[in-house]
Design a protein around this motif. Structure first.
Motif, short mmCIF file in Angstrom:
data_model
loop_
_atom_site.label_atom_id
_atom_site.label_comp_id
_atom_site.label_asym_id
_atom_site.label_seq_id
_atom_site.Cartn_x
_atom_site.Cartn_y
_atom_site.Cartn_z
N VAL A 1 8.28 2.49 3.45
CA VAL A 1 7.60 2.90 4.68
C VAL A 1 6.61 1.82 5.09
O VAL A 1 5.89 1.26 4.26
CB VAL A 1 6.86 4.25 4.50
N TYR A 2 6.57 1.56 6.39
CA TYR A 2 5.61 0.62 6.98
C TYR A 2 4.48 1.46 7.57
O TYR A 2 4.67 2.19 8.53
CB TYR A 2 6.32 -0.19 8.06
N ASN A 3 3.28 1.38 6.95
CA ASN A 3 2.16 2.27 7.30
C ASN A 3 1.02 1.49 7.93
O ASN A 3 0.15 0.97 7.22
CB ASN A 3 1.70 3.00 6.04
N ASP A 4 1.03 1.40 9.26
CA ASP A 4 -0.02 0.69 10.01
C ASP A 4 -0.30 -0.69 9.44
O ASP A 4 -1.45 -1.09 9.22
CB ASP A 4 -1.31 1.52 10.03
N GLY A 5 0.77 -1.45 9.20
CA GLY A 5 0.65 -2.82 8.74
C GLY A 5 0.83 -3.02 7.25
O GLY A 5 1.04 -4.15 6.80
N PHE A 6 0.76 -1.95 6.45
CA PHE A 6 0.88 -2.06 4.99
C PHE A 6 2.28 -1.63 4.54
O PHE A 6 2.88 -0.70 5.09
CB PHE A 6 -0.18 -1.20 4.30
N LEU A 7 2.77 -2.32 3.50
CA LEU A 7 4.08 -2.01 2.92
C LEU A 7 3.88 -1.00 1.78
O LEU A 7 3.18 -1.29 0.81
CB LEU A 7 4.74 -3.29 2.39
N ILE A 8 4.49 0.17 1.93
CA ILE A 8 4.28 1.28 0.99
C ILE A 8 5.65 1.82 0.57
O ILE A 8 6.59 1.85 1.37
CB ILE A 8 3.44 2.40 1.65
N ASN A 9 5.75 2.27 -0.69
CA ASN A 9 6.98 2.96 -1.09
C ASN A 9 6.65 4.22 -1.87
O ASN A 9 5.54 4.41 -2.37
CB ASN A 9 7.92 2.04 -1.89
N TYR A 10 7.64 5.12 -1.94
CA TYR A 10 7.52 6.42 -2.61
C TYR A 10 8.74 6.63 -3.49
O TYR A 10 9.88 6.32 -3.10
CB TYR A 10 7.47 7.57 -1.59
N ASP A 11 8.53 7.20 -4.68
CA ASP A 11 9.64 7.64 -5.52
C ASP A 11 10.03 9.06 -5.13
O ASP A 11 9.17 9.92 -4.92
CB ASP A 11 9.23 7.62 -6.99
N LEU A 12 11.33 9.30 -5.04
CA LEU A 12 11.84 10.63 -4.68
C LEU A 12 12.32 11.35 -5.93
O LEU A 12 12.95 10.75 -6.80
CB LEU A 12 12.97 10.51 -3.66
N THR A 13 12.03 12.64 -5.98
CA THR A 13 12.50 13.50 -7.07
C THR A 13 13.42 14.55 -6.48
O THR A 13 13.11 15.14 -5.43
CB THR A 13 11.32 14.18 -7.78
N PHE A 14 14.55 14.82 -7.15
CA PHE A 14 15.56 15.74 -6.62
C PHE A 14 15.74 16.95 -7.53
O PHE A 14 15.52 16.86 -8.75
CB PHE A 14 16.90 15.01 -6.46
N SER B 1 6.58 11.21 -4.51
CA SER B 1 5.45 10.75 -5.31
C SER B 1 4.28 10.32 -4.42
O SER B 1 4.39 10.29 -3.19
CB SER B 1 5.87 9.58 -6.19
N ARG B 2 3.20 9.97 -5.07
CA ARG B 2 2.08 9.39 -4.34
C ARG B 2 2.46 8.01 -3.84
O ARG B 2 3.29 7.33 -4.43
CB ARG B 2 0.85 9.31 -5.25
N PRO B 3 1.84 7.54 -2.75
CA PRO B 3 2.22 6.24 -2.19
C PRO B 3 1.78 5.08 -3.09
O PRO B 3 0.70 5.09 -3.66
CB PRO B 3 1.49 6.21 -0.84
N LEU B 4 2.66 4.10 -3.20
CA LEU B 4 2.33 2.86 -3.88
C LEU B 4 2.18 1.77 -2.82
O LEU B 4 3.15 1.42 -2.13
CB LEU B 4 3.42 2.48 -4.87
N ASP C 1 1.77 12.07 1.11
CA ASP C 1 0.48 11.45 1.40
C ASP C 1 0.70 10.07 2.01
O ASP C 1 1.69 9.40 1.71
CB ASP C 1 -0.36 11.32 0.13
N LYS C 2 -0.25 9.65 2.83
CA LYS C 2 -0.17 8.32 3.44
C LYS C 2 -1.55 7.68 3.41
O LYS C 2 -2.57 8.36 3.41
CB LYS C 2 0.36 8.41 4.87
N MET C 3 -1.57 6.36 3.41
CA MET C 3 -2.83 5.64 3.33
C MET C 3 -3.52 5.58 4.68
O MET C 3 -4.73 5.71 4.79
CB MET C 3 -2.59 4.22 2.80
N LEU C 4 -2.74 5.34 5.74
CA LEU C 4 -3.27 5.27 7.09
C LEU C 4 -2.50 6.24 7.97
O LEU C 4 -1.61 6.96 7.52
CB LEU C 4 -3.17 3.84 7.62
#
Length: 496
Positions: free
Chosen positions: A453-466, A217-220, A433-436
């Motif tokens: 995922v830890y993205n250059d200081g920001f806490l981000i998560n993604y939903d996976l689809t199978f 999914s898109r990053p949250l 996609d990633k924010m940074l």
């Protein structure tokens, strides 16, 4: 040498011509003639070190000025090229706008009704001007003046209508373009949503009843880490065991140098994490890099400056086990691209606790080992064909390794999969996609099927689809380059 009066006279005559007005280089001249008639001339030169230092300083200054001149000249040439390029782009853009506006004017605004009315008004204006010039009609001067004003007002009204029509058309055209773009984006998202929709019930927590990863999914963006922007590297997530006893969230930012791991925080729920309340903050022994994970309420990480694996009990912040990982390189020997000090990377999934690393034997290619989470003994090991420093990260899902590579500062690609059950590997292309720019500490949670995922200081998560089991991608072997160390079967290691 033999005395030569003429030569001596010439020498003495030349001295006054050289010396006046110049620094006195000759301090004294003594002459004598020995018994053999040989004339001796002794010249005493002063030790004028100050003059030589000034000369050296002058040469150094001259060389510095020449260097600065060359630098400024080079900059001026670059500016000239930049200005020429900008002028060329501006001219090209002007031509495009002129041609575009001309085409719109001809095709949209040259309406026959407007043109006919404009010609009639111009004729009326000309007739009124002629009548006024001829003195007008007797008794109708005021009426003629009123008619001329009305014709002029009508012409102005017509011009305003045309201008208004043009502006309205431009505004309408822009709105239509925006709506068309939004509609296209909605259609694309709808198609992707429909293509990823599965028949039947949603995937149960901790279940592997699927055909492999299909979509991310898109990053949250949850929030910035509690240490701030200076801690660009780190890791975070939930307990990666398939059935966690609690909804504990953990955040472990590194120091500003991107290497040392010394503090972490625990939150009892997602709401507490977002609101930064009800947390526990602990300090422990130094860790190396952002390859941390939490599995069954224990945190696993690479102990600083060694190839040792460390295990900390989160309930008491106690180091309960420290054990070397056989053959693993360390001290930034084979880290992920753009994420230094990630020699040893821990990850958990539905199958257990894993460690991803590289060895000298594998020539830097990624190695996957299944660990006994109680003793940290290596139970099985697999060798892949992917060079670890060329990857931007990796994670495990249901015993399948997924590797990422960077496509740009805003997008990653999950391009490679290795199934430890079958020993087969294959290529795929799942965009993320990633924010940074840089990803750190990619952790998968089987309970909610999300990536943390830890993205250059920001806490981000993604939903996976199978994929469904019917849609399962066949695991056909990839073509390997000669010399690639990638056996197709798992290697069973003997326990000590």
């Amino acid at each position: 040498m033999q005395s030569d009066p003429a030569l001596l006279a010439s020498f003495l005559l030349l001295l006054p011509l050289v010396l006046p007005g110049q620094p006195q280089l000759v301090r004294n001249v003594l002459n004598s003639m020995d018994e053999n008639g040989t004339f001796q001339c002794v010249v005493h030169l002063p030790n004028n070190s100050i003059f030589l230092q000034q000369l050296d300083q002058l040469q150094s200054t001259l060389q510095e000025l020449i260097s600065k001149y060359e630098q400024e000249l080079s900059r001026a040439k670059e500016y000239v090229h930049v200005i020429e390029d900008q002028d060329s782009q501006t001219l090209e853009l002007s031509h495009m706008l002129e041609s575009r506006n001309l085409g719109v004017t001809v095709s949209q605004y040259d309406n026959p009704s407007f043109n006919l009315l404009r010609l009639e008004l111009e004729g009326a204006q000309e007739l009124a001007a002629q009548l006024k010039a001829n003195g007008g009609v007797s008794g109708a001067t005021d009426l003629l003046h009123q008619l001329q004003n009305q014709v002029t007002n009508a012409s102005l009204t017509l011009k305003l209508l045309v201008d208004s029509a043009r502006q309205s058309f431009h505004a309408l055209r822009e709105e239509v373009d925006i709506l068309e773009g939004q509609l296209s984006e909605c259609e694309r998202e709808k198609e992707q949503e429909q293509s990823s929709r599965h028949p039947g019930l949603p995937l149960a927590p901790g279940s592997c009843a699927h055909g492999g990863l299909q979509k991310v999914s898109r990053p949250l963006v949850v929030k910035l880490n509690w240490r701030g922007l200076s801690s660009k590297a780190g890791a975070w997530g939930r307990d990666s065991a398939p059935s966690p006893a609690s909804s504990l969230y953990w955040v472990a930012p590194l120091r500003a140098d991107g290497r040392y791991f010394d503090y972490y925080r625990l939150h009892k729920s997602y709401g507490d994490l977002v609101l930064l309340k009800h947390y526990e903050q602990w300090k422990m022994g130094y860790g190396d890099g952002s390859g941390n994970t939490v599995y069954k309420n224990f945190m696993y990480f690479n102990y600083y400056g060694t190839r040792d694996m460390a295990k900390v009990d989160l309930s008491s912040n106690t180091l309960v086990l420290r054990r070397p990982l056989p053959g693993a390189t360390y001290n930034n020997r084979f880290s992920y691209a753009f994420a230094p000090w990630t020699d040893i990377d821990f990850t958990g999934d539905e199958k257990g606790l894993w460690v991803l690393y590289a060895t000298e034997e594998s020539k830097g290619n990624l190695v996957v080992s299944l660990l006994n989470d109680s003793t940290l003994e290596v139970e099985q090991t697999w060798y892949t064909s992917q060079y670890k420093p060329a990857l931007s990260g990796a994670f495990m899902v249901c015993g399948v390794l997924y590797a990422l590579r960077s496509l740009s500062t805003r997008q990653e690609e999950i391009f490679y999969a290795y199934d430890t059950t079958t020993g087969q590997e294959h290529h795929l292309s799942i965009l993320l996609d990633k924010m940074l720019e840089t990803l750190h500490g990619i952790n998968y949670c089987p309970w909610d099927h999300r990536l943390y995922v830890y993205n250059d200081g920001f806490l981000i998560n993604y939903d996976l689809t199978f994929l469904t089991l019917k849609q399962k991608v066949p695991s056909s072997p990839m073509k390997r380059s000669s010399g690639a160390l990638a056996p197709s079967k798992p290697i069973k290691l003997n326990k000590p």
